[in-house]
Design a protein around this motif. Structure first.
Motif, PDB file in Angstrom:
ATOM      1  N   VAL A 117      12.221 -12.403 -66.616  1.00  0.00           N
ATOM      2  CA  VAL A 117      13.379 -11.518 -66.500  1.00  0.00           C
ATOM      3  C   VAL A 117      12.997 -10.060 -66.733  1.00  0.00           C
ATOM      4  CG1 VAL A 117      15.696 -10.998 -67.391  1.00  0.00           C
ATOM      5  CG2 VAL A 117      14.965 -13.381 -67.093  1.00  0.00           C
ATOM      6  N   ARG A 118      12.163  -9.801 -67.732  1.00  0.00           N
ATOM      7  CA  ARG A 118      11.756  -8.413 -68.001  1.00  0.00           C
ATOM      8  C   ARG A 118      11.174  -7.758 -66.759  1.00  0.00           C
ATOM      9  NH1 ARG A 118       6.691  -6.497 -71.698  1.00  0.00           N
ATOM     10  NH2 ARG A 118       6.902  -4.278 -71.248  1.00  0.00           N
ATOM     11  N   TRP A 119      10.304  -8.470 -66.069  1.00  0.00           N
ATOM     12  CA  TRP A 119       9.571  -7.903 -64.931  1.00  0.00           C
ATOM     13  C   TRP A 119      10.486  -7.699 -63.729  1.00  0.00           C
ATOM     14  CZ3 TRP A 119       5.715  -6.096 -67.321  1.00  0.00           C
ATOM     15  CH2 TRP A 119       5.217  -6.777 -68.432  1.00  0.00           C
ATOM     16  N   THR A 120      11.373  -8.654 -63.480  1.00  0.00           N
ATOM     17  CA  THR A 120      12.293  -8.478 -62.357  1.00  0.00           C
ATOM     18  C   THR A 120      13.344  -7.423 -62.679  1.00  0.00           C
ATOM     19  OG1 THR A 120      13.616 -10.388 -63.088  1.00  0.00           O
ATOM     20  CG2 THR A 120      11.928 -10.795 -61.408  1.00  0.00           C
ATOM     21  N   HIS A 121      13.784  -7.360 -63.934  1.00  0.00           N
ATOM     22  CA  HIS A 121      14.734  -6.328 -64.353  1.00  0.00           C
ATOM     23  C   HIS A 121      14.129  -4.942 -64.148  1.00  0.00           C
ATOM     24  CE1 HIS A 121      16.295  -3.539 -67.454  1.00  0.00           C
ATOM     25  NE2 HIS A 121      17.455  -3.977 -67.014  1.00  0.00           N
ATOM     26  N   GLN A 122      12.895  -4.750 -64.574  1.00  0.00           N
ATOM     27  CA  GLN A 122      12.247  -3.448 -64.413  1.00  0.00           C
ATOM     28  C   GLN A 122      12.093  -3.082 -62.946  1.00  0.00           C
ATOM     29  OE1 GLN A 122       9.920  -3.110 -68.636  1.00  0.00           O
ATOM     30  NE2 GLN A 122       8.664  -3.165 -66.831  1.00  0.00           N
ATOM     31  N   ALA A 123      11.791  -4.058 -62.102  1.00  0.00           N
ATOM     32  CA  ALA A 123      11.674  -3.792 -60.667  1.00  0.00           C
ATOM     33  C   ALA A 123      13.027  -3.393 -60.082  1.00  0.00           C
ATOM     34  CB  ALA A 123      11.119  -5.023 -59.943  1.00  0.00           C
ATOM     35  N   LEU A 124      14.079  -4.109 -60.456  1.00  0.00           N
ATOM     36  CA  LEU A 124      15.417  -3.779 -59.959  1.00  0.00           C
ATOM     37  C   LEU A 124      15.800  -2.346 -60.346  1.00  0.00           C
ATOM     38  CD1 LEU A 124      18.577  -5.963 -60.091  1.00  0.00           C
ATOM     39  CD2 LEU A 124      18.667  -3.607 -60.802  1.00  0.00           C
ATOM     40  N   ILE A 125      15.586  -1.979 -61.595  1.00  0.00           N
ATOM     41  CA  ILE A 125      15.961  -0.633 -62.043  1.00  0.00           C
ATOM     42  C   ILE A 125      15.075   0.420 -61.377  1.00  0.00           C
ATOM     43  CG2 ILE A 125      16.176   0.921 -64.021  1.00  0.00           C
ATOM     44  CD1 ILE A 125      18.364  -1.318 -63.766  1.00  0.00           C
ATOM     45  N   ALA A 126      13.802   0.144 -61.197  1.00  0.00           N
ATOM     46  CA  ALA A 126      12.926   1.091 -60.485  1.00  0.00           C
ATOM     47  C   ALA A 126      13.432   1.307 -59.066  1.00  0.00           C
ATOM     48  CB  ALA A 126      11.483   0.587 -60.480  1.00  0.00           C
ATOM     49  N   GLU A 127      13.909   0.254 -58.421  1.00  0.00           N
ATOM     50  CA  GLU A 127      14.441   0.389 -57.061  1.00  0.00           C
ATOM     51  C   GLU A 127      15.777   1.123 -57.067  1.00  0.00           C
ATOM     52  OE1 GLU A 127      14.051  -3.502 -55.154  1.00  0.00           O
ATOM     53  OE2 GLU A 127      11.990  -3.593 -55.900  1.00  0.00           O
ATOM     54  N   LEU A 128      16.585   0.943 -58.117  1.00  0.00           N
ATOM     55  CA  LEU A 128      17.814   1.718 -58.268  1.00  0.00           C
ATOM     56  C   LEU A 128      17.464   3.208 -58.399  1.00  0.00           C
ATOM     57  CD1 LEU A 128      20.885   0.968 -60.408  1.00  0.00           C
ATOM     58  CD2 LEU A 128      19.685   3.093 -60.800  1.00  0.00           C
ATOM     59  N   LEU A 129      16.458   3.530 -59.189  1.00  0.00           N
ATOM     60  CA  LEU A 129      16.042   4.922 -59.353  1.00  0.00           C
ATOM     61  C   LEU A 129      15.454   5.478 -58.059  1.00  0.00           C
ATOM     62  CD1 LEU A 129      14.591   4.687 -62.965  1.00  0.00           C
ATOM     63  CD2 LEU A 129      16.795   5.658 -62.264  1.00  0.00           C
ATOM     64  N   ASP A 130      14.738   4.647 -57.305  1.00  0.00           N
ATOM     65  CA  ASP A 130      14.284   5.062 -55.964  1.00  0.00           C
ATOM     66  C   ASP A 130      15.487   5.431 -55.104  1.00  0.00           C
ATOM     67  OD1 ASP A 130      11.581   4.600 -56.518  1.00  0.00           O
ATOM     68  OD2 ASP A 130      11.419   2.845 -55.201  1.00  0.00           O
ATOM     69  N   ASN A 131      16.521   4.598 -55.146  1.00  0.00           N
ATOM     70  CA  ASN A 131      17.725   4.865 -54.358  1.00  0.00           C
ATOM     71  C   ASN A 131      18.394   6.170 -54.786  1.00  0.00           C
ATOM     72  OD1 ASN A 131      17.389   2.566 -52.841  1.00  0.00           O
ATOM     73  ND2 ASN A 131      18.956   1.386 -53.893  1.00  0.00           N
ATOM     74  N   ALA A 132      18.412   6.429 -56.104  1.00  0.00           N
ATOM     75  CA  ALA A 132      19.005   7.681 -56.595  1.00  0.00           C
ATOM     76  C   ALA A 132      18.229   8.874 -56.049  1.00  0.00           C
ATOM     77  CB  ALA A 132      19.009   7.699 -58.121  1.00  0.00           C
ATOM     78  N   GLU A 133      16.912   8.798 -56.128  1.00  0.00           N
ATOM     79  CA  GLU A 133      16.092   9.906 -55.639  1.00  0.00           C
ATOM     80  C   GLU A 133      16.254  10.093 -54.131  1.00  0.00           C
ATOM     81  OE1 GLU A 133      11.462  11.479 -55.788  1.00  0.00           O
ATOM     82  OE2 GLU A 133      12.005   9.632 -56.845  1.00  0.00           O
ATOM     83  N   ARG A 134      16.263   8.990 -53.397  1.00  0.00           N
ATOM     84  CA  ARG A 134      16.422   9.046 -51.933  1.00  0.00           C
ATOM     85  C   ARG A 134      17.777   9.640 -51.550  1.00  0.00           C
ATOM     86  NH1 ARG A 134      15.720   4.197 -51.293  1.00  0.00           N
ATOM     87  NH2 ARG A 134      13.462   4.262 -51.066  1.00  0.00           N
ATOM     88  N   ALA A 135      18.832   9.189 -52.225  1.00  0.00           N
ATOM     89  CA  ALA A 135      20.181   9.679 -51.910  1.00  0.00           C
ATOM     90  C   ALA A 135      20.327  11.156 -52.276  1.00  0.00           C
ATOM     91  CB  ALA A 135      21.236   8.851 -52.641  1.00  0.00           C
ATOM     92  N   ALA A 136      19.663  11.586 -53.351  1.00  0.00           N
ATOM     93  CA  ALA A 136      19.799  12.964 -53.826  1.00  0.00           C
ATOM     94  C   ALA A 136      18.907  13.950 -53.077  1.00  0.00           C
ATOM     95  CB  ALA A 136      19.490  13.037 -55.321  1.00  0.00           C
ATOM     96  N   THR A 137      17.732  13.485 -52.618  1.00  0.00           N
ATOM     97  CA  THR A 137      16.759  14.414 -52.035  1.00  0.00           C
ATOM     98  C   THR A 137      16.357  14.091 -50.601  1.00  0.00           C
ATOM     99  OG1 THR A 137      14.778  13.193 -52.735  1.00  0.00           O
ATOM    100  CG2 THR A 137      15.755  14.744 -54.336  1.00  0.00           C
ATOM    101  N   GLY A 138      16.668  12.882 -50.147  1.00  0.00           N
ATOM    102  CA  GLY A 138      16.266  12.475 -48.802  1.00  0.00           C
ATOM    103  C   GLY A 138      14.921  11.781 -48.752  1.00  0.00           C
ATOM    104  N   THR A 139      14.220  11.709 -49.888  1.00  0.00           N
ATOM    105  CA  THR A 139      12.914  11.063 -49.922  1.00  0.00           C
ATOM    106  C   THR A 139      12.635  10.530 -51.325  1.00  0.00           C
ATOM    107  OG1 THR A 139      10.576  11.338 -49.347  1.00  0.00           O
ATOM    108  CG2 THR A 139      11.634  13.173 -50.481  1.00  0.00           C
ATOM    109  N   VAL A 140      11.575   9.736 -51.456  1.00  0.00           N
ATOM    110  CA  VAL A 140      11.135   9.230 -52.759  1.00  0.00           C
ATOM    111  C   VAL A 140       9.658   9.593 -52.887  1.00  0.00           C
ATOM    112  CG1 VAL A 140      10.865   7.206 -54.246  1.00  0.00           C
ATOM    113  CG2 VAL A 140      12.767   7.318 -52.631  1.00  0.00           C
TER     114      VAL A 140
END
Length: 166
Positions: A117-140
């Motif tokens: 769970v720890r490893w999949t949770h960290q991956a999910l949140i990293a992908e959420l943060l990727d989405n935040a960066e992409r939505a805010a700046t247009g790129t990651v």
């Protein structure tokens, strides 16, 4: 345990605040629902909204629009504690989005947290943060790449596509 992930994003804090406030809504750009079970709540984001993603359940116990949202796990859940998402300004065009999980494990989660769970949770949140960066700046700048272990775990228990859920 405390599990924290953060991302500094080259965007004004108002952009990240707007993204956070859309969490679990029809125009949510943060949650990586194309790769993970969708985050669903029984009503719009706000104190008292209940739901979760996949088998993980929680309730919104604090919501400060544009600042933070806290989700607490229900009594008897395999995790006892909360997780929270918040944003803060670092400068006029730099902001930080932070996710923190503060909880203790119960029952079988004592075994499953460190193994999977720890490893999949960290991956999910990293992908959420990727989405935040992409939505805010247009790129990651540095997209998250799932570890071999997470890719293996996801083949054993893949996400249920959002369109297949009621």
């Amino acid at each position: 345990m405390i599990n924290m992930q953060r991302r500094v994003i080259a965007a004004p804090v108002t952009v990240l605040r707007n993204l956070q406030d859309r969490l679990a809504g029809p125009d949510d750009l943060l949650w990586p629902a194309d790769q993970w079970e969708p985050l669903r709540l029984d009503r719009p984001l706000g104190v008292g909204a209940s739901g979760g993603h996949g088998p993980i359940r929680y309730t919104v116990t604090a919501y400060e629009p544009g600042l933070r949202v806290r989700f607490e796990f229900p009594p008897g859940a395999p995790l006892d504690g909360y997780h929270e998402l918040w944003v803060r300004a670092i400068g006029p065009d730099r902001s930080e989005m932070v996710h923190i999980l503060v909880a203790s494990t119960r029952g079988t989660m004592r075994l499953f947290w460190p193994l999977a769970v720890r490893w999949t949770h960290q991956a999910l949140i990293a992908e959420l943060l990727d989405n935040a960066e992409r939505a805010a700046t247009g790129t990651v700048r540095h997209p998250h790449r799932r570890s071999l272990w997470v890719r293996l775990l996801r083949t054993v228990r893949p996400a249920i596509p959002a369109q297949a859920l009621p």
